[in-house]
Write a protein that holds these residues in place. Structure first.
Motif, PDB file in Angstrom:
ATOM      1  N   VAL A  19      34.110   8.967 -21.259  1.00  0.00           N
ATOM      2  CA  VAL A  19      33.640   9.082 -19.882  1.00  0.00           C
ATOM      3  C   VAL A  19      34.841   9.478 -19.034  1.00  0.00           C
ATOM      4  O   VAL A  19      35.862   8.776 -19.030  1.00  0.00           O
ATOM      5  N   ALA A  20      34.747  10.610 -18.366  1.00  0.00           N
ATOM      6  CA  ALA A  20      35.885  11.125 -17.602  1.00  0.00           C
ATOM      7  C   ALA A  20      35.460  11.417 -16.167  1.00  0.00           C
ATOM      8  O   ALA A  20      34.310  11.771 -15.896  1.00  0.00           O
ATOM      9  N   LEU A  21      36.409  11.257 -15.265  1.00  0.00           N
ATOM     10  CA  LEU A  21      36.219  11.599 -13.861  1.00  0.00           C
ATOM     11  C   LEU A  21      37.374  12.480 -13.425  1.00  0.00           C
ATOM     12  O   LEU A  21      38.541  12.105 -13.585  1.00  0.00           O
ATOM     13  N   GLY A  22      37.058  13.649 -12.926  1.00  0.00           N
ATOM     14  CA  GLY A  22      38.112  14.572 -12.511  1.00  0.00           C
ATOM     15  C   GLY A  22      39.032  14.957 -13.645  1.00  0.00           C
ATOM     16  O   GLY A  22      40.227  15.184 -13.424  1.00  0.00           O
ATOM     17  N   GLY A  23      38.504  14.994 -14.856  1.00  0.00           N
ATOM     18  CA  GLY A  23      39.297  15.376 -16.011  1.00  0.00           C
ATOM     19  C   GLY A  23      40.114  14.261 -16.607  1.00  0.00           C
ATOM     20  O   GLY A  23      40.773  14.447 -17.631  1.00  0.00           O
ATOM     21  N   GLU A  24      40.080  13.081 -16.005  1.00  0.00           N
ATOM     22  CA  GLU A  24      40.831  11.943 -16.508  1.00  0.00           C
ATOM     23  C   GLU A  24      39.874  10.903 -17.092  1.00  0.00           C
ATOM     24  O   GLU A  24      38.800  10.658 -16.533  1.00  0.00           O
ATOM     25  N   PRO A  25      40.248  10.270 -18.212  1.00  0.00           N
ATOM     26  CA  PRO A  25      39.358   9.256 -18.789  1.00  0.00           C
ATOM     27  C   PRO A  25      39.195   8.068 -17.858  1.00  0.00           C
ATOM     28  O   PRO A  25      40.160   7.639 -17.205  1.00  0.00           O
ATOM     29  N   LEU A  26      37.980   7.548 -17.794  1.00  0.00           N
ATOM     30  CA  LEU A  26      37.720   6.351 -17.011  1.00  0.00           C
ATOM     31  C   LEU A  26      38.263   5.157 -17.786  1.00  0.00           C
ATOM     32  O   LEU A  26      37.864   4.898 -18.918  1.00  0.00           O
ATOM     33  N   ARG A  27      39.178   4.427 -17.170  1.00  0.00           N
ATOM     34  CA  ARG A  27      39.894   3.351 -17.855  1.00  0.00           C
ATOM     35  C   ARG A  27      39.889   2.091 -16.990  1.00  0.00           C
ATOM     36  O   ARG A  27      40.062   2.159 -15.782  1.00  0.00           O
ATOM     37  N   LEU A  28      39.691   0.954 -17.629  1.00  0.00           N
ATOM     38  CA  LEU A  28      39.716  -0.307 -16.895  1.00  0.00           C
ATOM     39  C   LEU A  28      41.110  -0.592 -16.347  1.00  0.00           C
ATOM     40  O   LEU A  28      42.116  -0.067 -16.832  1.00  0.00           O
ATOM     41  N   ASN A  29      41.158  -1.446 -15.372  1.00  0.00           N
ATOM     42  CA  ASN A  29      42.411  -1.853 -14.757  1.00  0.00           C
ATOM     43  C   ASN A  29      42.982  -3.040 -15.532  1.00  0.00           C
ATOM     44  O   ASN A  29      42.802  -4.199 -15.148  1.00  0.00           O
ATOM     45  N   VAL A  30      43.631  -2.749 -16.663  1.00  0.00           N
ATOM     46  CA  VAL A  30      44.190  -3.812 -17.494  1.00  0.00           C
ATOM     47  C   VAL A  30      45.633  -3.493 -17.836  1.00  0.00           C
ATOM     48  O   VAL A  30      46.010  -2.345 -18.016  1.00  0.00           O
ATOM     49  N   ASP A  31      46.436  -4.539 -17.917  1.00  0.00           N
ATOM     50  CA  ASP A  31      47.812  -4.424 -18.395  1.00  0.00           C
ATOM     51  C   ASP A  31      47.853  -4.894 -19.835  1.00  0.00           C
ATOM     52  O   ASP A  31      47.133  -5.815 -20.230  1.00  0.00           O
ATOM     53  N   GLY A  32      48.690  -4.275 -20.638  1.00  0.00           N
ATOM     54  CA  GLY A  32      48.882  -4.729 -22.009  1.00  0.00           C
ATOM     55  C   GLY A  32      47.736  -4.371 -22.935  1.00  0.00           C
ATOM     56  O   GLY A  32      47.559  -4.994 -23.973  1.00  0.00           O
ATOM     57  N   ALA A  33      46.948  -3.343 -22.558  1.00  0.00           N
ATOM     58  CA  ALA A  33      45.885  -2.911 -23.467  1.00  0.00           C
ATOM     59  C   ALA A  33      46.508  -2.336 -24.724  1.00  0.00           C
ATOM     60  O   ALA A  33      47.653  -1.884 -24.741  1.00  0.00           O
ATOM     61  N   ALA A  34      45.743  -2.344 -25.786  1.00  0.00           N
ATOM     62  CA  ALA A  34      46.249  -1.820 -27.056  1.00  0.00           C
ATOM     63  C   ALA A  34      46.662  -0.369 -26.881  1.00  0.00           C
ATOM     64  O   ALA A  34      46.015   0.404 -26.201  1.00  0.00           O
ATOM     65  N   ASP A  35      47.770   0.000 -27.511  1.00  0.00           N
ATOM     66  CA  ASP A  35      48.340   1.317 -27.274  1.00  0.00           C
ATOM     67  C   ASP A  35      48.370   2.193 -28.518  1.00  0.00           C
ATOM     68  O   ASP A  35      49.112   3.174 -28.572  1.00  0.00           O
ATOM     69  N   GLY A  36      47.600   1.867 -29.516  1.00  0.00           N
ATOM     70  CA  GLY A  36      47.575   2.688 -30.723  1.00  0.00           C
ATOM     71  C   GLY A  36      48.362   2.102 -31.855  1.00  0.00           C
ATOM     72  O   GLY A  36      48.273   2.565 -32.982  1.00  0.00           O
ATOM     73  N   ARG A  37      49.129   1.071 -31.606  1.00  0.00           N
ATOM     74  CA  ARG A  37      49.876   0.419 -32.680  1.00  0.00           C
ATOM     75  C   ARG A  37      49.064  -0.730 -33.233  1.00  0.00           C
ATOM     76  O   ARG A  37      48.336  -1.402 -32.514  1.00  0.00           O
ATOM     77  N   THR A  38      49.199  -0.960 -34.499  1.00  0.00           N
ATOM     78  CA  THR A  38      48.515  -2.083 -35.120  1.00  0.00           C
ATOM     79  C   THR A  38      49.075  -3.388 -34.562  1.00  0.00           C
ATOM     80  O   THR A  38      50.284  -3.589 -34.524  1.00  0.00           O
ATOM     81  N   ARG A  39      48.182  -4.272 -34.136  1.00  0.00           N
ATOM     82  CA  ARG A  39      48.607  -5.556 -33.582  1.00  0.00           C
ATOM     83  C   ARG A  39      48.009  -6.644 -34.456  1.00  0.00           C
ATOM     84  O   ARG A  39      46.859  -7.011 -34.316  1.00  0.00           O
ATOM     85  N   ARG A  40      48.774  -7.152 -35.375  1.00  0.00           N
ATOM     86  CA  ARG A  40      48.313  -8.194 -36.297  1.00  0.00           C
ATOM     87  C   ARG A  40      49.220  -9.412 -36.217  1.00  0.00           C
ATOM     88  O   ARG A  40      50.398  -9.309 -35.895  1.00  0.00           O
ATOM     89  N   ALA A  41      48.648 -10.536 -36.531  1.00  0.00           N
ATOM     90  CA  ALA A  41      49.493 -11.707 -36.709  1.00  0.00           C
ATOM     91  C   ALA A  41      50.211 -11.555 -38.054  1.00  0.00           C
ATOM     92  O   ALA A  41      49.654 -11.047 -39.014  1.00  0.00           O
ATOM     93  N   SER A  42      51.450 -11.971 -38.099  1.00  0.00           N
ATOM     94  CA  SER A  42      52.181 -11.842 -39.362  1.00  0.00           C
ATOM     95  C   SER A  42      51.817 -12.969 -40.298  1.00  0.00           C
ATOM     96  O   SER A  42      51.248 -13.976 -39.900  1.00  0.00           O
TER      97      SER A  42
END
Length: 319
Positions: free
Chosen positions: A296-319
């Motif tokens: 879902v995009a608005l003005g060519g930009e993806p619609l994104r929630l206002n969150v800090d620390g969202a997952a960024d493409g790296r695997t996030r697992r407990a060791s």
């Protein structure tokens, strides 16, 4: 407005539409289990986990938005799509959060138990502990479905049999409870999905019968369980496509139309178009019949929630 993570959706004038069509808030995305029948087959992307604090903020804000409007979700909201919910495992503060903790969020903020479809714990300690906690606190789950299939990479091994049998033994008490999932009010809290092609049906049924006995189910009860579709649903495998192209499963049922596009209408179980909130905070539209995802995009930009620390493409697992 207390639900500040949703502020971009409010500004876009899409909040009511997203709430009406919301089907997914992803705790995790992508899958490396590589089961042949799954659209995630061949996916080499990192498994992405939404940090638990971020997930809590989003789920609580979504719940607040429903309540402010005097409404509730119109369907079960899943925490996964083409991924396995039992793979969710993250560090949070000094502890570890898993699928059970995700379910607690759903019950607390969305007023529904979490709906899980899983290929099992694979013997992983934390995944099995999550199953134990879910079985011990059944109101956290609306329905749990355990998929058994010869398309699993472990099929035919003693380890696969042992893992499936142990998972069944943990979840078996939930057979005594009714489903609270709104799409299956006549079902059981726990169901086995036995998925195979026609040519492997007998092999699969024989395996399941053996697994039930290993799980401790009395032989006299095994036959009645397998004949009751609320306990065991025997299902075909469809070619839903995969990251590698067409399904690698021989004799999977072809659902391509004349256009060459796959289309599997299932109006009795789900609506065609649903919104999903993804680990990176983006809002995406999912075509549940064609198995496609559209940002879902608005003005060519993806619609994104206002969150800090969202997952960024790296695997996030407990060791």
């Amino acid at each position: 407005m207390s639900f500040n993570t949703l502020a971009p959706v409010v500004r876009a004038g899409l909040l009511d539409e997203v709430l009406d069509g919301l089907g997914f808030i992803h705790a995790n995305d992508h899958c490396r289990r590589n089961c042949l029948h799954c659209p995630a087959f061949g996916d080499q992307s990192p498994v992405i986990m939404t940090p638990f604090a971020t997930l809590t903020k989003v789920v609580s804000d979504v719940g607040d938005a429903y309540r402010e409007r005097g409404r509730s979700p119109r369907r079960s909201i899943a925490s996964w799509r083409i991924s396995d919910p039992l793979d969710y495992l993250v560090r949070s503060g000094s502890g570890i959060r898993d699928t059970y903790d995700v379910g607690v969020l759903w019950r607390r903020y969305l007023d529904q138990g979490i709906y899980l479809v899983t290929n099992g714990s694979e013997g992983k300690r934390q995944a099995r502990e999550a199953l134990r906690r879910l079985a011990g606190d059944p109101e956290v789950a609306s329905q749990i479905k355990l998929t058994i299939t010869p398309c699993d990479q472990g099929w035919g091994t003693d380890r696969y049999l042992d893992n499936i049998a142990q998972d069944i033994a943990i979840l078996a008490p939930l057979w005594d409870l009714g489903s609270t999932r709104m799409e299956d009010p006549q079902g059981r809290r726990f169901r086995i999905n036995l998925k195979s092609t026609a040519e492997r049906r007998d092999e699969s049924l024989e395996f399941l019968e053996h697994a039930l006995v290993v799980a401790g189910v009395a032989r006299a009860k095994v036959e009645s369980l397998m004949e009751d579709s609320t306990h065991v649903a025997v299902k075909d495998i469809y070619d839903l496509g995969s990251y590698a192209g067409d399904s690698p499963v021989k004799q999977a049922i072809n659902i391509k139309g004349d256009s060459g596009r796959r289309f599997k209408p299932t109006a009795e179980a789900r609506t065609q178009y649903q919104y999903g909130i993804y680990p990176d905070g983006t809002i995406q539209m999912i075509d549940m019949y064609e198995f496609q995802v559209y940002p879902v995009a608005l003005g060519g930009e993806p619609l994104r929630l206002n969150v800090d620390g969202a997952a960024d493409g790296r695997t996030r697992r407990a060791s």
